[in-house]
Design a protein around this motif. Structure first.
Motif, PDB file in Angstrom:
ATOM      1  N   ARG A  44       0.842  -1.201   0.000  1.00 35.03           N
ATOM      2  CA  ARG A  44       0.000   0.000   0.000  1.00 35.03           C
ATOM      3  C   ARG A  44       0.871   1.242   0.000  1.00 35.03           C
ATOM      4  NH1 ARG A  44      -2.150  -0.261   6.314  1.00 35.03           N
ATOM      5  NH2 ARG A  44      -0.068  -0.157   7.261  1.00 35.03           N
ATOM      6  N   ARG A  45       0.247   2.346  -0.407  1.00 33.80           N
ATOM      7  CA  ARG A  45       0.844   3.666  -0.307  1.00 33.80           C
ATOM      8  C   ARG A  45      -0.237   4.592   0.246  1.00 33.80           C
ATOM      9  NH1 ARG A  45       4.124   0.441  -1.283  1.00 33.80           N
ATOM     10  NH2 ARG A  45       5.544   0.309  -3.082  1.00 33.80           N
ATOM     11  N   ARG A  46       0.116   5.407   1.236  1.00 37.06           N
ATOM     12  CA  ARG A  46      -0.856   6.304   1.867  1.00 37.06           C
ATOM     13  C   ARG A  46      -0.213   7.670   2.057  1.00 37.06           C
ATOM     14  NH1 ARG A  46      -2.703   3.221   7.220  1.00 37.06           N
ATOM     15  NH2 ARG A  46      -0.432   3.093   7.450  1.00 37.06           N
ATOM     16  N   ALA A  47      -1.077   8.692   2.169  1.00 37.08           N
ATOM     17  CA  ALA A  47      -0.566  10.043   2.395  1.00 37.08           C
ATOM     18  C   ALA A  47      -1.629  10.900   3.058  1.00 37.08           C
ATOM     19  CB  ALA A  47      -0.118  10.683   1.088  1.00 37.08           C
ATOM     20  N   GLU A  48      -1.208  11.740   3.966  1.00 34.20           N
ATOM     21  CA  GLU A  48      -2.086  12.754   4.550  1.00 34.20           C
ATOM     22  C   GLU A  48      -2.299  13.866   3.528  1.00 34.20           C
ATOM     23  OE1 GLU A  48      -2.061  15.956   8.279  1.00 34.20           O
ATOM     24  OE2 GLU A  48      -0.608  14.296   8.219  1.00 34.20           O
ATOM     25  N   GLY A  49      -3.474  14.502   3.578  1.00 32.64           N
ATOM     26  CA  GLY A  49      -3.738  15.634   2.708  1.00 32.64           C
ATOM     27  C   GLY A  49      -4.293  15.211   1.357  1.00 32.64           C
ATOM     28  N   LYS A  50      -4.011  16.009   0.349  1.00 31.53           N
ATOM     29  CA  LYS A  50      -4.625  15.848  -0.959  1.00 31.53           C
ATOM     30  C   LYS A  50      -3.954  14.753  -1.785  1.00 31.53           C
ATOM     31  CE  LYS A  50      -7.724  18.924  -0.170  1.00 31.53           C
ATOM     32  NZ  LYS A  50      -9.117  18.483   0.056  1.00 31.53           N
ATOM     33  N   LEU A  51      -4.623  14.400  -2.873  1.00 32.00           N
ATOM     34  CA  LEU A  51      -4.149  13.306  -3.715  1.00 32.00           C
ATOM     35  C   LEU A  51      -2.797  13.590  -4.339  1.00 32.00           C
ATOM     36  CD1 LEU A  51      -7.469  12.202  -5.437  1.00 32.00           C
ATOM     37  CD2 LEU A  51      -5.965  10.750  -4.077  1.00 32.00           C
ATOM     38  N   ILE A  52      -2.453  14.850  -4.495  1.00 32.61           N
ATOM     39  CA  ILE A  52      -1.138  15.158  -5.054  1.00 32.61           C
ATOM     40  C   ILE A  52      -0.037  14.592  -4.169  1.00 32.61           C
ATOM     41  CG2 ILE A  52      -0.981  17.424  -3.931  1.00 32.61           C
ATOM     42  CD1 ILE A  52       0.460  18.414  -6.468  1.00 32.61           C
ATOM     43  N   ASN A  53      -0.281  14.532  -2.861  1.00 31.28           N
ATOM     44  CA  ASN A  53       0.706  13.953  -1.955  1.00 31.28           C
ATOM     45  C   ASN A  53       0.825  12.451  -2.159  1.00 31.28           C
ATOM     46  OD1 ASN A  53       1.031  16.517  -0.838  1.00 31.28           O
ATOM     47  ND2 ASN A  53      -0.516  16.161   0.738  1.00 31.28           N
ATOM     48  N   LEU A  54      -0.309  11.797  -2.395  1.00 26.41           N
ATOM     49  CA  LEU A  54      -0.269  10.365  -2.686  1.00 26.41           C
ATOM     50  C   LEU A  54       0.438  10.107  -4.011  1.00 26.41           C
ATOM     51  CD1 LEU A  54      -1.093   7.463  -1.991  1.00 26.41           C
ATOM     52  CD2 LEU A  54      -3.295   7.909  -3.124  1.00 26.41           C
ATOM     53  N   VAL A  57       4.107  10.124  -3.511  1.00 27.57           N
ATOM     54  CA  VAL A  57       4.562   8.888  -2.874  1.00 27.57           C
ATOM     55  C   VAL A  57       4.669   7.774  -3.906  1.00 27.57           C
ATOM     56  CG1 VAL A  57       3.945   7.097  -1.204  1.00 27.57           C
ATOM     57  CG2 VAL A  57       3.658   9.504  -0.606  1.00 27.57           C
ATOM     58  N   LEU A  58       3.665   7.666  -4.777  1.00 24.67           N
ATOM     59  CA  LEU A  58       3.657   6.618  -5.801  1.00 24.67           C
ATOM     60  C   LEU A  58       4.733   6.858  -6.859  1.00 24.67           C
ATOM     61  CD1 LEU A  58      -0.184   6.184  -6.194  1.00 24.67           C
ATOM     62  CD2 LEU A  58       1.414   4.374  -5.542  1.00 24.67           C
ATOM     63  N   ALA A  59       5.013   8.114  -7.154  1.00 28.01           N
ATOM     64  CA  ALA A  59       6.071   8.411  -8.125  1.00 28.01           C
ATOM     65  C   ALA A  59       7.424   7.984  -7.586  1.00 28.01           C
ATOM     66  CB  ALA A  59       6.076   9.895  -8.460  1.00 28.01           C
TER      67      ALA A  59
END
Length: 608
Positions: A44-54, A57-59
């Motif tokens: 999994r990959r997770r991030a606080e805040g908006k999708l740009i942060n996710l 992380v995925l990049a």
């Protein structure tokens, strides 16, 4: 509103999961995450805040896998951070969830006693632990899912993937919506057709109590009894419209059915559902400890929410409240010397009269607070305190989910005020917040009465006038019920305090007059029954909306009775409002009026 997406494909799904989550951003969120199963391994990959942060992380750390689930989260249980973001993992199980698991505290305590270790503050993690427990006991994935659903209580939408079953997504719905999309050699799952529209326009909507098994080429759907069922395949218009009606005939009906979910999200802003403690929304420094008097002002349905707020604040916080229709507030020139807070209620945040009243209050030097659904609106921007209702976009002109979210916010705020003023101790606070936590489930129970309400509406549509009566907490709901009926069906309807019946309205009572009585079995029930007897003695057609205790105790016959579950007093206005919304909706449908855009009305009145 949280958002769910799931994809089974032959191609990597992580980028498509994120793309679908972007189409759910309109629902609101404060963290996001995706999970896939690849080669018998969950990641999994997770991030606080908006999708740009996710996306960042995925990049930096791409996620392989052709089966996956994703989620955008509004915080309810636990703060908005990466640890509390979905998906949640436990022993080879990954879960995303919308809604509230009401009995999570007792389930968690039992799991901890059994040796489970929790990593987050969320109620969702309980679901993952229960599934993992049943898998360790040897149950196959489907049986574990069914066993878990028998243990949890509340309103929920769920998507689950398993490390040892890499070709399957399991899903369940009890309240918040879920749609299953069919592609060519692919299957999809989403909170609505908007999320699925880039991939397919062939959609099946799960019904309440349904759970489903998605594989690469098919979806098998079971009802609450575990029996396989067929749900109709629909062609979605999600590609053409930003928000679609799903499997509902009108936007209003869709928004009525969204209420369990959005009430839960609104509640999460005002109550820490992990501890049961009330709070003001994050970022607001509003304190009620020295507030002597509140001036409440609003228009239309917002005014009736404000009236309910007055009942809440005076009952639970012992704060005196003034209430004004916004179009009269600034012209009345009331002395405001002892008013410490001016509170304005608006769905759009652009209502001209309410905005003018807000500006008048600021000119008088008052602290201002806005209970508002659009946080970027003018009223929100110009208020000192912003108290959000997380109802999401409301397309239907007649307010439904925005109203019940306003009631939820005001009820929770009154509890917070009572605590800060020393009116409520910790035990009383916990009792009230636990009662409010039941609201999504109780609203879902009210929605299950739609068939009975529709039958009642067929009779209501034959009349040209109606009265709505209520006492105490039911009085504002009677007013709102009458407003909804007249807005949508153009039937003349009036709401009254039940005790006012003999002071005039009783002259209208005869055998052709429907009288809708809102009467939960509360501390004023017997007095309301006395008013029902006055109606019955004159041949009026009584429509009683009550609970199981009220139905058993009433001493006068009713033409029709709608029976809700027994429930705490603080939450009853929210659930009972839903019954009256459905009554107005189905009456209007029977009469062939334009439900979503009633004549002469606008969603936001931006002129005086």
């Amino acid at each position: 509103m949280c958002g769910i997406i799931g994809i089974i494909s032959s191609e990597p799904v992580a980028p498509r999961l994120v793309d679908a989550l972007k189409r759910l951003e309109y629902r609101g969120y404060d963290s996001a995450g995706v999970a896939t199963v690849d080669g018998g391994r969950l990641a999994r990959r997770r991030a606080e805040g908006k999708l740009i942060n996710l996306e960042k992380v995925l990049a930096a750390d791409p996620l392989p896998g052709t089966v996956g689930i994703g989620h955008t989260r509004w915080a309810t249980h636990g703060v908005p951070n990466e640890t509390n973001a979905h998906p949640h993992f436990v022993d080879g199980v990954a879960v995303v969830h919308n809604g509230i698991i009401e009995n999570f505290a007792e389930l968690k305590a039992a799991l901890v006693a059994d040796g489970s270790e929790f990593a987050s503050q969320t109620d969702t993690e309980v679901v993952a632990h229960l599934l993992a427990k049943h898998r360790r006991a040897g149950l196959p994935a489907r049986d574990a899912m069914r066993a878990m659903l028998g243990e949890v209580r509340g309103a929920y939408a769920l998507a689950v993937i398993f490390e040892d079953d890499p070709e399957t997504i399991l899903a369940a719905r009890n309240g918040p919506p879920l749609a299953v999309g069919e592609g060519t050699g692919e299957m999809f799952l989403g909170s609505d057709a908007i999320a699925l529209s880039p991939f397919t326009d062939s959609v099946r909507y799960l019904e309440d109590g349904d759970w489903a098994v998605l594989s690469r080429g098919s979806a098998t759907i079971f009802d609450a009894k575990g029996e396989e069922v067929a749900r109709p395949l629909r062609r979605s218009v999600g590609k053409a419209f930003y928000v679609d009606k799903g499997n509902h005939r009108h936007f209003m009906q869709k928004e009525i059915y969204e209420q369990p979910e959005v009430i839960g999200h609104t509640l999460g802003a005002y109550v820490d559902l992990t501890t049961g403690r009330s709070r003001v929304p994050v970022g607001q420094d509003l304190s009620f400890s020295n507030v002597r008097r509140i001036a409440i002002s609003a228009c239309g349905t917002g005014f009736y929410a404000g009236l309910m707020g007055r009942y809440f604040f005076e009952r639970y916080a012992r704060i005196a409240c003034d209430l004004d229709v916004a179009s009269e507030f600034r012209y009345r020139e009331s002395p405001l010397d002892d008013v410490d807070l001016a509170l304005f209620v608006s769905q759009s945040g652009e209502t001209a009269d309410t905005l003018a009243s807000l500006r008048y209050a600021k000119e008088q030097g008052l602290a201002t607070a806005a209970v508002v659904n659009v946080q970027e609106s003018t009223i929100a921007r110009e208020s000192r305190y912003v108290l959000p209702t997380l109802a999401g976009p409301e397309i239907g002109v007649a307010s439904t989910k925005a109203f019940t979210c306003q009631l939820t916010a005001l009820a929770a705020l009154s509890v917070r005020a009572g605590v800060e003023r020393g009116v409520l101790d910790g035990a009383a606070e916990l009792e009230l917040t636990r009662a409010l936590a039941e609201a999504p489930r109780l609203v879902n129970e009210a929605l299950k009465l739609e068939d009975a309400v529709e039958k009642l509406a067929r009779d209501m549509a034959t009349h040209r006038h109606a009265l709505f009566l209520g006492r105490g907490f039911s009085f504002p709901i009677a007013l709102e019920g009458a407003l909804k009926l007249k807005e949508l069906s153009y039937i003349h309807a009036e709401g009254y305090a039940a005790g006012e019946l003999k002071h005039g309205p009783i002259a209208l009572i005869d055998e052709t007059m429907p009288v809708v009585v809102i009467a939960p079995h509360d501390r004023v029930f017997e007095k309301t029954v006395s008013n029902m007897q006055e109606v019955a003695a004159r041949g009026g057609k009584i429509v009683l909306v009550t609970d199981a205790s009220g139905a058993a105790a009433k001493a006068v016959g009713a033409h029709s009775t709608i029976v809700l579950p027994d429930m705490p007093e603080i939450v009853a206005p929210i659930a009972y409002a839903v019954i009256l919304q459905m009554l107005a909706y189905h009456t209007a449908v029977q009469m062939g009026t334009d439900v979503d855009q009633p004549r002469n009305l606008a969603k936001s009145v931006t002129v005086e």
